[in-house]
Write an enzyme that holds these catalytic residues in place. Structure first.
Site, PDB file in Angstrom:
ATOM      1  N   ASP A   1      36.471  46.788  50.619  1.00  0.00           N
ATOM      2  CA  ASP A   1      35.433  45.912  50.084  1.00  0.00           C
ATOM      3  C   ASP A   1      35.493  44.538  50.771  1.00  0.00           C
ATOM      4  OD1 ASP A   1      33.267  45.325  48.529  1.00  0.00           O
ATOM      5  OD2 ASP A   1      34.396  45.016  46.665  1.00  0.00           O
TER       6      ASP A   1
ATOM      7  N   LYS B   1      40.731  38.827  36.302  1.00  0.00           N
ATOM      8  CA  LYS B   1      39.535  39.666  36.402  1.00  0.00           C
ATOM      9  C   LYS B   1      39.573  40.670  35.264  1.00  0.00           C
ATOM     10  CE  LYS B   1      36.801  42.067  39.782  1.00  0.00           C
ATOM     11  NZ  LYS B   1      36.590  42.161  41.200  1.00  0.00           N
TER      12      LYS B   1
ATOM     13  N   GLY C   1      33.029  33.826  37.912  1.00  0.00           N
ATOM     14  CA  GLY C   1      31.945  34.610  38.489  1.00  0.00           C
ATOM     15  C   GLY C   1      31.898  36.016  37.932  1.00  0.00           C
TER      16      GLY C   1
ATOM     17  N   ASN D   1      30.129  43.265  40.243  1.00  0.00           N
ATOM     18  CA  ASN D   1      29.611  44.537  39.737  1.00  0.00           C
ATOM     19  C   ASN D   1      30.585  45.193  38.784  1.00  0.00           C
ATOM     20  OD1 ASN D   1      27.059  44.761  41.067  1.00  0.00           O
ATOM     21  ND2 ASN D   1      28.248  44.802  42.957  1.00  0.00           N
ATOM     22  N   GLY D   2      31.873  44.971  39.041  1.00  0.00           N
ATOM     23  CA  GLY D   2      32.881  45.628  38.214  1.00  0.00           C
ATOM     24  C   GLY D   2      33.262  44.855  36.972  1.00  0.00           C
ATOM     25  N   GLY D   3      33.263  43.558  37.039  1.00  0.00           N
ATOM     26  CA  GLY D   3      33.748  42.795  35.888  1.00  0.00           C
ATOM     27  C   GLY D   3      33.490  41.313  36.022  1.00  0.00           C
TER      28      GLY D   3
HETATM   29  P1  ATP Z   1      31.936  42.720  43.526  1.00  0.00           P
HETATM   30  O1  ATP Z   1      32.139  43.003  42.107  1.00  0.00           O
HETATM   31  O2  ATP Z   1      30.822  43.469  44.154  1.00  0.00           O
HETATM   32  O3  ATP Z   1      33.233  42.842  44.306  1.00  0.00           O
HETATM   33  P2  ATP Z   1      32.256  39.846  43.648  1.00  0.00           P
HETATM   34  O4  ATP Z   1      33.428  39.870  44.590  1.00  0.00           O
HETATM   35  O5  ATP Z   1      31.285  38.724  43.848  1.00  0.00           O
HETATM   36  O6  ATP Z   1      31.445  41.185  43.691  1.00  0.00           O
HETATM   37  P3  ATP Z   1      34.159  39.534  41.503  1.00  0.00           P
HETATM   38  O7  ATP Z   1      35.230  40.150  42.332  1.00  0.00           O
HETATM   39  O8  ATP Z   1      34.058  39.949  40.088  1.00  0.00           O
HETATM   40  O9  ATP Z   1      32.732  39.785  42.160  1.00  0.00           O
HETATM   41  O10 ATP Z   1      34.347  37.966  41.584  1.00  0.00           O
HETATM   42  C1  ATP Z   1      33.438  37.090  41.019  1.00  0.00           C
HETATM   43  C2  ATP Z   1      33.636  35.700  41.586  1.00  0.00           C
HETATM   44  O11 ATP Z   1      34.843  35.147  41.057  1.00  0.00           O
HETATM   45  C3  ATP Z   1      33.841  35.667  43.097  1.00  0.00           C
HETATM   46  O12 ATP Z   1      32.611  35.598  43.760  1.00  0.00           O
HETATM   47  C4  ATP Z   1      34.671  34.420  43.301  1.00  0.00           C
HETATM   48  O13 ATP Z   1      33.816  33.319  43.513  1.00  0.00           O
HETATM   49  C5  ATP Z   1      35.417  34.251  41.995  1.00  0.00           C
HETATM   50  N1  ATP Z   1      36.846  34.596  42.146  1.00  0.00           N
HETATM   51  C6  ATP Z   1      37.382  35.825  42.179  1.00  0.00           C
HETATM   52  N2  ATP Z   1      38.721  35.775  42.301  1.00  0.00           N
HETATM   53  C7  ATP Z   1      39.044  34.459  42.346  1.00  0.00           C
HETATM   54  C8  ATP Z   1      40.298  33.742  42.486  1.00  0.00           C
HETATM   55  N3  ATP Z   1      41.457  34.370  42.600  1.00  0.00           N
HETATM   56  N4  ATP Z   1      40.248  32.384  42.503  1.00  0.00           N
HETATM   57  C9  ATP Z   1      39.062  31.744  42.407  1.00  0.00           C
HETATM   58  N5  ATP Z   1      37.868  32.361  42.286  1.00  0.00           N
HETATM   59  C10 ATP Z   1      37.848  33.700  42.254  1.00  0.00           C
HETATM   60 MG    MG Z   2      35.401  40.303  44.351  1.00  0.00          MG
END
Ligand code: ATP
Ligand code: MG
Length: 428
Positions: A282, A194, A172, A175-177
């Site tokens: 967050d 990430k 996924g 916003n950050g990465g």
């Molecule tokens: P924001 O950047 O605003 O925090 P976000 O949480 O949707 O938004 P990310 O933290 O970059 O964005 O995560 C992107 C997606 O990756 C998440 O929505 C989640 O579905 C998936 N993800 C993140 N960490 C894990 C993990 N440890 N195991 C499985 N999926 C993950």
């Molecule tokens: Mg996240």
């Protein structure tokens, strides 16, 4: 190469090879390999890592014609195994028998605990990977024993680096990465990595790395496991435990008895962070992760002020889960995390009603239980001080009601939803 030495059986090179990965006491996963002769020992460990993500597998075994187990720990031993296997296949073909898959037995895996009485299946499909196993029998999703402490030791030993990581599917974008599913070669484990682009000085990079140190000390089953972080050029990679159920934001309507257990885990995770004087900052459904074992873990908490600030430089904004006092630039505290906790457990429709100047939203009566509605409304009191303090959260009737440690409820729900998604998508 031994394969070229297999002169009498040239046709074998083009044959599809089926490897049956045996799971102690329970079942097996069949893996169809289209490039059998090129298969490397590492590829097999990689796939075992996907099938048994919680175990640390360093070798596997196969059985010879006498039923004796022979260990495979290298490419050479792999070739010997394949050579032996193809000779048995030839025999089966000559005798007109059905071709048996090649059975292997992962070693050093944690023995499963309780059985998978509900016949749940674990999502072991690995996106575009060439070496993707398909589930043949039910796997004991609840029984895969936790070895994250072990894994932590291996991974957190200052050994995380870019060379050892093979990036796989994109999980996924935020916003950050971007978050990737990745394979850590030395340990054979699947991780979530990430990657965040940060144009900052070396000094700030060092500061972030030292602020992240505290994550090694975080030890709670409600907080995502941290395995290490490293900078390469202008990007930081943060390696954490992979959660096969993903984040809560992609699950549609969650039944209250499941949501209740999830809320208990989230409250426990937050209470743990607060006890370490860490504010999450967050809290939202995409930062609540679930897995097929029924675990619920928090991720992406603001442990590094510098990291939070550096990301904020490229992304400035608010989100629907932020407390009113934060949106209006006032002081942030535990109470602000509590607001976000409350709003995270509301349906998206109600989220839209939540505007700073309006009254706090109220859930529709009748659809949810009274304790649930009370819990949400208390968390979302406009005045931060009126929101429940950590110990009040734990003592709230809604949380107490579901604080029974019944991970099977969440596990079954995650497995069911994943199964539904898979059947909607059709075959890979
Ligand atoms: P924001 O950047 O605003 O925090 P976000 O949480 O949707 O938004 P990310 O933290 O970059 O964005 O995560 C992107 C997606 O990756 C998440 O929505 C989640 O579905 C998936 N993800 C993140 N960490 C894990 C993990 N440890 N195991 C499985 N999926 C993950
Ligand atoms: Mg996240």
């Amino acid at each position: 190469m031994l394969w070229l030495a297999l002169g009498p059986f040239p046709a074998m090179e083009n044959q599809v090879l089926v490897i049956r990965i045996k799971i102690p006491n329970t079942g097996a996963v069949d893996w169809t390999v289209h490039s059998g002769p090129q298969l490397l020992f590492r590829d097999v460990l990689d796939v075992i890592g996907q099938v048994l993500p919680e175990a640390t597998t360093t070798a596997f075994e196969y059985e010879d014609e006498d039923g004796d187990r022979i260990t495979v720990r290298s490419d050479e031993e792999m070739k010997a195994m394949l050579s032996y296997y193809y000779s048995t296949v030839m025999e089966q073909q000559v005798n007109g028998q059905l071709i048996e898959p090649l059975q292997i037995f992962p070693r050093a895996c944690k023995p499963p605990g309780e059985r998978n009485i509900h016949g749940l299946k674990v999502n072991t499909r690995a996106g575009p990977s060439q070496h993707s196993p398909a589930v043949s029998d039910a796997l004991p999703s609840n029984s895969l024993k936790k070895s994250s402490a072990e894994l932590k030791k291996i991974l957190a030993n200052g050994q995380m680096n870019e060379q050892d990581i093979r990036y796989r599917d994109t999980l996924g974008h935020g916003n950050g990465g971007t978050v990737y599913k990745a394979y850590h070669v030395p340990s054979g484990k699947i991780l979530a990595v990430k990657v965040i682009l940060l144009d900052i000085t070396l000094e700030l990079q060092k500061q972030i790395m030292s602020e992240l140190e505290i994550l090694y000390k975080c030890d709670s089953s409600y907080i995502i496991g941290f395995y290490g972080a490293f900078f390469v050029e202008n990007r930081i990679s943060i390696c954490t435990e992979f959660m096969d159920g993903g984040s809560l934001d992609v699950y549609r309507k969650i039944p209250e008895h499941v949501l209740g257990r999830i809320a208990v885990a989230v409250v426990k995770g937050l209470t743990y962070l607060w006890s370490l004087k860490i504010l999450h900052r967050d809290v939202k459904p995409s930062n609540m992760l679930v897995n097929t074992r029924g675990q619920v873990k928090l991720c992406d908490f603001g442990v590094s002020t510098q990291l939070v600030n550096s990301i904020a430089k490229t992304y400035v904004g608010t989100n629907a889960y932020m407390a009113p006092e934060r949106i209006s630039g006032e002081q942030y505290g535990i109470h602000s995390d509590v607001w976000s906790l409350g709003i995270s457990f509301m349906e998206p429709l109600q989220l839209l009603q939540c505007i700073v100047d309006e009254d706090s939203p109220i859930l529709p009566v009748g659809e949810f239980s009274e304790p649930f509605v009370h819990f949400i409304t208390q968390c979302m009191r406009k005045q931060p001080k009126e929101r429940p303090a950590p110990e009040e959260l734990m003592g709230h009737p809604f949380i107490m009601q579901f604080n029974d440690g019944n991970a099977a409820v969440v596990s079954m729900w995650v497995c069911r939803v994943l199964e539904e998604r898979r059947s909607q998508q059709g075959p890979p």
